[in-house]
Motif scaffolding. Structure first.
Motif, PDB file in Angstrom:
ATOM      1  N   ARG A 156      11.013 -28.919  50.963  1.00  0.00           N
ATOM      2  CA  ARG A 156      11.126 -30.382  50.951  1.00  0.00           C
ATOM      3  C   ARG A 156      10.789 -30.980  52.306  1.00  0.00           C
ATOM      4  NH1 ARG A 156      17.048 -31.751  49.628  1.00  0.00           N
ATOM      5  NH2 ARG A 156      17.271 -30.227  51.326  1.00  0.00           N
ATOM      6  N   GLU A 259       2.470 -26.213  45.236  1.00  0.00           N
ATOM      7  CA  GLU A 259       3.084 -27.171  44.322  1.00  0.00           C
ATOM      8  C   GLU A 259       3.993 -28.135  45.071  1.00  0.00           C
ATOM      9  OE1 GLU A 259       6.443 -27.128  40.907  1.00  0.00           O
ATOM     10  OE2 GLU A 259       4.681 -25.888  40.439  1.00  0.00           O
ATOM     11  N   ASP A 260       4.740 -27.620  46.042  1.00  0.00           N
ATOM     12  CA  ASP A 260       5.609 -28.494  46.824  1.00  0.00           C
ATOM     13  C   ASP A 260       4.794 -29.515  47.613  1.00  0.00           C
ATOM     14  OD1 ASP A 260       8.418 -27.321  46.489  1.00  0.00           O
ATOM     15  OD2 ASP A 260       7.248 -25.561  47.044  1.00  0.00           O
ATOM     16  N   TYR A 263       3.376 -32.102  45.172  1.00  0.00           N
ATOM     17  CA  TYR A 263       4.437 -33.035  44.777  1.00  0.00           C
ATOM     18  C   TYR A 263       4.685 -34.051  45.883  1.00  0.00           C
ATOM     19  CZ  TYR A 263       9.148 -34.770  43.815  1.00  0.00           C
ATOM     20  OH  TYR A 263      10.237 -35.569  43.614  1.00  0.00           O
ATOM     21  N   LYS A 267       4.386 -37.978  45.252  1.00  0.00           N
ATOM     22  CA  LYS A 267       5.625 -38.759  45.357  1.00  0.00           C
ATOM     23  C   LYS A 267       5.625 -39.685  46.560  1.00  0.00           C
ATOM     24  CE  LYS A 267       9.759 -39.914  44.115  1.00  0.00           C
ATOM     25  NZ  LYS A 267       9.926 -40.764  42.923  1.00  0.00           N
ATOM     26  N   GLY A 302       2.652 -28.492  37.718  1.00  0.00           N
ATOM     27  CA  GLY A 302       4.079 -28.591  38.005  1.00  0.00           C
ATOM     28  C   GLY A 302       4.432 -29.746  38.924  1.00  0.00           C
ATOM     29  N   SER A 303       3.504 -30.144  39.787  1.00  0.00           N
ATOM     30  CA  SER A 303       3.793 -31.264  40.692  1.00  0.00           C
ATOM     31  C   SER A 303       3.894 -32.563  39.921  1.00  0.00           C
ATOM     32  CB  SER A 303       2.712 -31.353  41.772  1.00  0.00           C
ATOM     33  OG  SER A 303       1.429 -31.594  41.208  1.00  0.00           O
ATOM     34  N   ARG A 306       7.341 -32.973  37.970  1.00  0.00           N
ATOM     35  CA  ARG A 306       8.528 -33.273  38.767  1.00  0.00           C
ATOM     36  C   ARG A 306       8.703 -34.770  39.028  1.00  0.00           C
ATOM     37  NH1 ARG A 306       7.722 -28.733  43.461  1.00  0.00           N
ATOM     38  NH2 ARG A 306       9.475 -29.809  44.453  1.00  0.00           N
TER      39      ARG A 306
END
Length: 557
Positions: A156, A259-260, A263, A267, A302-303, A306
């Motif tokens: 994160r 993926e993180d 995301y 976001k 997957g991103s 979420r």
């Protein structure tokens, strides 16, 4: 006299900012840990910055002034040139329009001296220049002290991409030849991603170590790079940096973070552009989609999964080229604003955003709003869409509004609905009741007269901005939601003499011009209210005065 070897070098980068540079440097000269080197790195300013910088250097032997031979157009070159001459084993960076808290260097250096880490970081306090409000940037990431053995321990942190919130060990940067990428914007994102991935160990502390002054509504020519989202070049730069980060993750053995990182882009980065979409014209939207869609196509599924559903809807409408609909979907993101209409697939059973059933599997997956529970949510949390379709000035300080309410979940019963406009210019609430009448299935219309001369403004006046909300009463239950206004209409200005003329105010009714696009009403005291009464009230409102008043009142009981 200062020791020959400073403990920390803090680089202040500056370009045409003679007015604010002294404040930034003063925050460094006031550090509780005084053995520092201050390098003012000037990206070839054309204003009075050189004069100011040289004067500051003459006042304090810890200050060195470095002027680049030509303007680089970014933050990387002045930082890198300062790195070349920095003498300390630890390094920090400061922008000329910001400050360091007085103990920032002391706090971060103490962590380095406790144990060997590649960098330390702390909290960033954001200060709104327009209203003085303070908040912590990404507070959940800096809530407690912790030491991490690599970014994989908490991906994160990719959201916290500021280089200025950190103190780096010079040996760490040199070992990996880590420097700021020159010739591009959003250099912090790439530099920070590389630092996170290359660091074996780093420590986070919860104390504030950076004061970031934010001017969200600065003029376009004075706005920071991140606030120049209206420029298509800005979009290209941001997407380009994302591609560079992706390539680095792949070549450095950190592909598991993809993926993180995707995301984070959706976001944070895309989300900022999404909030601006209602204010962009068709030509801009088409160019925007042309830039971002090839990149969006390569992000990990997957991103997307979420994200909250409304954000997924905006993304997919952009990818599908339904750009005018993307503008509608982007209004009120994160604030429970419903679509105007939904369409149910009689065969598949899905409920989709808009007037049609999507053709591709991907579009059906992303535009399926079944999980919004439009039909079954409790009434106080139901999702409606309230829009002002007509706005006209009336007598005095009154406004005539025609309002349309969309109820795509068919929550409201057929028939007239008890509604009201709610507005609070001060402690007391103004309520303007009216009726919403059925217009079409799931659509209601009504008219309201909002007389601002009747607003319950306090005797001491009110200085501020308010946005009317719309409330619907259903039995004993009530629902209050945003009231969207036309994105553009002529600004209306009038004077209202409240309380029989003892509290005169200048009122301005205008488009919000940002965010969801609400009806914006601005009160500004004038006359004796502004000159005499408001200053006294502000003094009495100070915490120390309030505390003294409470003590006196307690003693008199």
């Amino acid at each position: 006299m200062t020791p020959d070897a400073p403990d920390v070098t803090v680089t202040v980068i500056v370009y045409n900012d003679a007015a604010r540079l002294p404040r930034a440097v003063a925050s460094l000269r006031a550090q509780t840990h005084g053995n520092i080197e201050i390098v003012i790195s000037d990206d070839h300013s054309a204003d009075e910055t050189p004069v100011v910088a040289r004067a500051l250097a003459a006042e304090d032997p810890r200050i060195r002034y470095l002027r680049l031979p030509e303007n680089s157009g970014g933050c990387s070159a002045p930082r890198n040139r300062a790195l070349e001459i920095a003498r300390a084993p630890y390094l920090m960076f400061l922008d000329s329009d910001d400050e360091l808290p007085a103990n920032a260097v002391e706090l971060l250096l103490a962590v380095h001296r406790e144990r060997e880490v590649d960098f330390t970081m702390g909290a960033v306090r954001r200060v709104r220049v327009d209203n003085g409000r303070r908040s912590t940037w990404m507070p959940h990431l800096v809530a407690e002290r912790r030491t991490l053995d690599g970014i994989e321990a908490d991906p994160r942190l990719l959201f916290e991409h500021l280089s200025t919130s950190k103190m780096y060990a010079r040996a760490f940067l040199d070992r990996h030849d880590l420097r700021f990428p020159e010739g591009i914007h959003y250099e912090d994102q790439l530099f920070s991603a590389q630092a996170y991935c290359l660091a074996k160990t780093f420590t986070i502390i919860p104390e504030p170590v950076y004061l970031w002054y934010v001017e969200p509504y600065a003029a376009a020519d004075a706005a920071s790079i991140s606030n120049q989202r209206h420029k298509l070049a800005n979009v290209r730069d941001r997407v380009h940096v994302q591609r560079l980060i992706d390539a680095f993750l792949e070549t450095s053995g950190h592909a598991s973070l993809r993926e993180d990182k995707d995301y984070k882009f959706l976001k944070h980065d895309f989300r900022m552009y999404a909030g601006d979409l209602p204010y962009r014209d068709e030509e801009w939207l088409a160019s925007f989609a042309e830039i971002v869609n090839p990149y969006l196509a390569g992000l990990t599924p997957g991103s997307y999964a979420r994200l909250p559903r409304p954000e997924r809807v905006v993304l997919q409408l952009v990818r599908d080229g339904r750009l005018s609909e993307a503008r509608l979907a982007a209004r009120g993101l994160g604030q429970g604003v419903a679509p105007r209409r939904v369409t149910t697939d009689p065969e598949g059973g899905g409920t989709y955003w808009g007037d049609l059933i999507p053709e591709s599997d991907r579009s059906r997956r992303e535009l399926d709003v079944t999980d919004l529970e439009l039909e079954t949510r409790p009434f106080p949390t139901a999702q409606f869409r309230h829009e002002i379709t007509e706005l006209a000035p009336g007598p005095g300080a009154s406004l005539h509004l025609r309002i349309r309410t969309y109820d795509p979940g068919l929550v409201l019963p057929v028939g007239p609905q008890r509604a009201s406009l709610v507005l609070s210019p001060g402690a007391r609430r103004m309520t303007v009741p009216f009726r919403l009448m059925p217009f079409a299935p799931g659509v209601f219309e009504g008219q309201a007269r909002l007389d601002l001369a009747a607003a319950p403004v306090p005797f001491h006046g009110f200085a501020g901005i308010r946005h009317p909300q719309l409330r619907i009463q259903h039995g004993r239950l009530a629902h209050t939601g945003l009231l969207l206004a036309p994105l553009a209409f002529p600004t209306l200005t009038t004077r209202v003499d409240y309380h029989s003329g003892t509290a005169p105010h200048r009122l301005t009714v205008e488009p919000e011009g940002r965010g969801p696009g609400r009806l914006q009403i601005r009160w500004r005291p004038v006359g004796v209210t502004a000159r005499a009464i408001r200053p006294v009230v502000r003094r009495l409102a100070r915490p120390k005065v309030k505390s003294a008043v409470r003590m006196v009142a307690s003693a008199l009981r």
